[in-house]
Every structure is written in C-alpha cells, then in structure tokens.
Scaffold this motif. Structure first.
Motif, mmCIF file in Angstrom:
data_model
loop_
_atom_site.group_PDB
_atom_site.id
_atom_site.type_symbol
_atom_site.label_atom_id
_atom_site.label_comp_id
_atom_site.label_asym_id
_atom_site.label_seq_id
_atom_site.Cartn_x
_atom_site.Cartn_y
_atom_site.Cartn_z
ATOM 1 N N SER A 3 0.845 -1.195 0.000
ATOM 2 C CA SER A 3 0.000 0.000 0.000
ATOM 3 C C SER A 3 0.876 1.239 0.000
ATOM 4 O O SER A 3 1.773 1.359 0.839
ATOM 5 N N PRO A 4 0.632 2.212 -0.881
ATOM 6 C CA PRO A 4 1.504 3.381 -0.990
ATOM 7 C C PRO A 4 1.376 4.347 0.183
ATOM 8 O O PRO A 4 2.250 5.182 0.391
ATOM 9 N N THR A 67 -2.200 -2.736 9.994
ATOM 10 C CA THR A 67 -1.517 -3.392 8.880
ATOM 11 C C THR A 67 -0.008 -3.228 9.074
ATOM 12 O O THR A 67 0.464 -2.124 9.360
ATOM 13 N N VAL A 68 0.713 -4.331 8.923
ATOM 14 C CA VAL A 68 2.167 -4.334 9.071
ATOM 15 C C VAL A 68 2.765 -5.076 7.876
ATOM 16 O O VAL A 68 2.329 -6.194 7.554
ATOM 17 N N ARG A 130 3.216 -9.795 5.014
ATOM 18 C CA ARG A 130 2.166 -8.812 5.316
ATOM 19 C C ARG A 130 1.178 -9.382 6.320
ATOM 20 O O ARG A 130 0.711 -10.518 6.181
ATOM 21 N N PHE A 131 0.891 -8.580 7.338
ATOM 22 C CA PHE A 131 -0.149 -8.923 8.309
ATOM 23 C C PHE A 131 -1.169 -7.785 8.303
ATOM 24 O O PHE A 131 -0.824 -6.627 8.517
ATOM 25 N N ARG A 157 6.890 -1.279 7.214
ATOM 26 C CA ARG A 157 5.822 -0.324 6.859
ATOM 27 C C ARG A 157 4.582 -0.625 7.697
ATOM 28 O O ARG A 157 4.221 -1.797 7.882
ATOM 29 N N THR A 158 3.920 0.427 8.151
ATOM 30 C CA THR A 158 2.717 0.299 8.969
ATOM 31 C C THR A 158 1.752 1.431 8.637
ATOM 32 O O THR A 158 2.152 2.450 8.055
#
Length: 394
Positions: A3-4, A67-68, A130-131, A157-158
């Motif tokens: 995701s950007p 989201t991680v 990805r979680f 990224r989160t």
C-alpha cells in the motif's frame, strides 16, 4: 500488494531483540547471533549460516497499526535432487499472543549438493511479509523471524507510527546448544523448544543454539561471557559426538574451560548444564554422523552413526559417555559454585518418548517433540525449586 500510504520506518537495532549484533548492509540490516570477532575466528560455512539464521530473534515495537508489512531478503537452503524445503515462517504475536503466520516466497537459495559437499547461491529478489486486519488500539507487536533462514531486514511499513516497546523488566535467559536448540524441524520460530520454554518461564530469550556448531568453541564461550543475562544454560554433547571432534581426554578440560570462561562474565548467575536428549544412533556408537541419501528423492534425509562402538576404548565419545562425564564435572564444580546446576537430557526426551515420538531423521525432534521438551524443561528449570525459579521478594 504494497500500500503506498503506509509509513516506512527504518529497521534499527532498537527494534530487535535476541540478536547479539546487527550488521548494516546496503539494503538494510542483518541480525547476527555471534559477534564479528567470533565470526572472524572461524571461517566455517556451517557456522556462518547457523549464526545468521535468526533463531529467537524478533522485531518488537508498539503501535496502533492494523496493517504491518516487512520487506526481507531471505536465504533458504535446498538440497540438489530433493523436493523444495518448506518456506520459513514469520510468527506474529500481539500482546504476547500468537495471532498470525506468514512467509516470504522470494529470495536467495543456497543449493547444497550433499553428495559432494559443494554449495552455490542462486540470487533472488526481496520479498514482503504482510499482516493485516490487526486489532485497533495501542498494542505490542513481536514478529519472530524464521529460525531456519538467513534473513536480511530491508523495510518496515505500517499504517500508524511505531515506537520501541517498553522494557517489561523480564529476566533474560541466554541459552546455547546445537541444532535441536536452534530449532531444527520445529514448526515455526516461536515454537522451537527454547522459545516455548521462555514463554512458560516468562523470560526474554537470547538463543545461541547453533546448528551443527555447539562444539565448545572458545569464541562461543566468550560470547556467552560478554552477553548480559540473568539466567544461562548450555546444552552440550550431540555435536561433539556427531562431528567426532575430540576424544575423552580433550572433552573434560574443554568443558571446564568453557564453563570457566562463562563464569568470568557471570560469576554468580544461575548456570544450567544440560546433557544430550536421547539419540539412539549415538548412545553407544561414536560419530561421525553420516547422511543416508536413500530417501532424499522423496524429500527425506536421514542420518546414521558411522563410527565403531569398539572405538570407545580409545576414548571416542558417545552420548552415554558425555552424560556421565557432564554429571561428574558439574558435581565437582558445584561444591565451589552453588549456582551451577545439571539437568539430564534423558529427562527431557528418553526411551519411552522415542517409542511414541521418534526422531524423523534419527537426529532431530519433530514439532510435537519440541513442545514436549519445552514443557519438561520449564517444569524442571522455571518451576518453584528449579534453578531458574523466580526469586520471591522478602
């Protein structure tokens, strides 16, 4: 798909637990379980791979994120002529509970030819684990890295900012052992027997289980000596036998020297010496262990003892000999070291257990056996009256 709009946070040492050193690379960071000085003293490929496989190492942070994503470059081992090995697993813990598992399908492959001993690295791209759908609200996240794949961490990224999780004041348990402690054949990184036992004991794990490399090396003893810890255990024996590295004459003073070095940095820390679990092929037969390729095409590699039982008379080591000598060594030293303790490995996994839960390759325990060993270790070490029991406040 990435995701950007996610926030990118550099992966830094302050977010990592369980590593002794973090190497900065061109892409990101590579956790190590032995310091550079130790690695420089032994240019052995097996050790280099084992210490860079992050068994017990986890990425830890506090966040509101739901989201991680973690970019990582793995190096996965494969055997020429055999079906692909399962991908490494990332275990996600939220506030101490296992809530997700995922893997990375891309990356490097270390292709090993067991017949010749040669190996080559087939390069591959960075992958993403990805979680998503995590519970809202502030929470502590732990991502346990694959225990059986070298893992270079590239980016985190989160969808909300992250910060280091606060120190919960838990005791640090430093453990050293062989591939069994490293986690060979465990289902996932947080279900190796040391990880499970640490959860039972409520301690922070630093796992120096080094596959094929628990050889009483002085540099490993110095790493244990120099690592802060409240509890220490060393599991000694199987690698000495299956590598056939020394005779009885060298073994006894080597154990003393190893323990002496650890005690230089931890003179009063509870120190538990654990002897080998049952391994029938080496109970009475010396090493080395030799691979059995007969089922490799079906994805099964087994081992056999290539030594001669008659060689025991010349001082070659077997597991029974190792257990007897370790018990003697600890008993003698404990007279002057009340914080030194001994645990017979047959109490963790013995003959009756082998009948019910055999070692699939004749050397390493299956996932269910990791749970068994963990429970028994916790019952003997962390329970009231055990050497690692929590001290009650007066």
């Amino acid at each position: 798909m990435t995701s950007p709009d996610l926030i990118t946070t550099p992966v830094e040492e302050r977010f990592l637990r369980g590593a002794l050193e973090v190497e900065r690379t061109a892409r990101g960071v590579l956790p190590h379980r032995l310091p550079a000085r130790a690695r420089a003293q032994c240019p052995d490929g097996q050790l280099a791979m084992a210490e860079a496989q992050p068994s017990g190492v986890r990425l830890v942070f506090r966040t509101r994120a739901t989201t991680v994503e973690l970019d990582a470059l793995r190096t996965k081992m494969a055997y020429r002529g055999a079906p692909p090995r399962p991908d490494g697993v990332y275990d996600l813990h939220v506030d101490g509970r296992l809530t997700g598992r995922a893997g990375v399908s891309d990356g490097n492959v270390l292709l090993v030819d067991m017949a010749t001993g040669s190996a080559e690295t087939l390069p591959g791209p960075v992958g993403t684990v990805r979680f998503a759908g995590l519970p809202d609200g502030v929470k502590d996240i732990e991502i346990w890295l694959p225990h059986n794949e070298v893992t270079e961490l590239v980016a985190l990224r989160t969808d909300a900012p992250v910060e280091p999780s606060p120190d919960r004041g838990r005791r640090v348990w430093l453990h050293h052992g062989s591939s069994i402690s490293h986690g060979s054949d465990a289902a996932s990184p947080s279900t190796t027997w040391p990880a499970l036992a640490a959860a039972r004991g409520g301690v922070e794990l630093v796992n120096l289980g080094l596959s094929g490399s628990a050889l009483l090396d002085p540099f490993t003893a110095r790493a244990l000596r120099d690592t802060p810890a409240d509890l220490i255990s060393v599991k000694i024996g199987i690698n000495l036998v299956n590598h056939d590295v020394m005779r009885l004459r060298a073994f006894v003073p080597a154990v003393h020297g190893f323990l002496d070095t650890v005690r230089e940095g931890h003179p009063d820390t509870p120190l538990l010496v654990v002897s080998p679990i049952l391994c029938p092929i080496h109970e009475d037969t010396p090493g080395p262990s030799a691979p059995d390729f007969s089922e490799l095409g079906e994805g099964r590699l087994r081992f056999r003892a290539a030594g001669d039982p008659a060689e025991r008379a010349a001082g070659k080591l077997t597991l029974k000999v190792v257990r007897e000598e370790l018990a003697r060594i600890v008993s003698r030293r404990a007279a002057d070291d009340p914080n030194l303790h001994h645990l017979d490995g047959l109490g963790l996994y013995g003959e009756a257990d082998f009948a019910e839960l055999p070692l699939p390759d004749a050397l390493h325990p299956a996932p269910a056996t990791h749970h068994l060993i963990a429970d028994r270790f916790a019952d003997r070490a962390f329970a009231e009256g055990g050497p690692f029991a929590a001290r009650r406040e007066p």
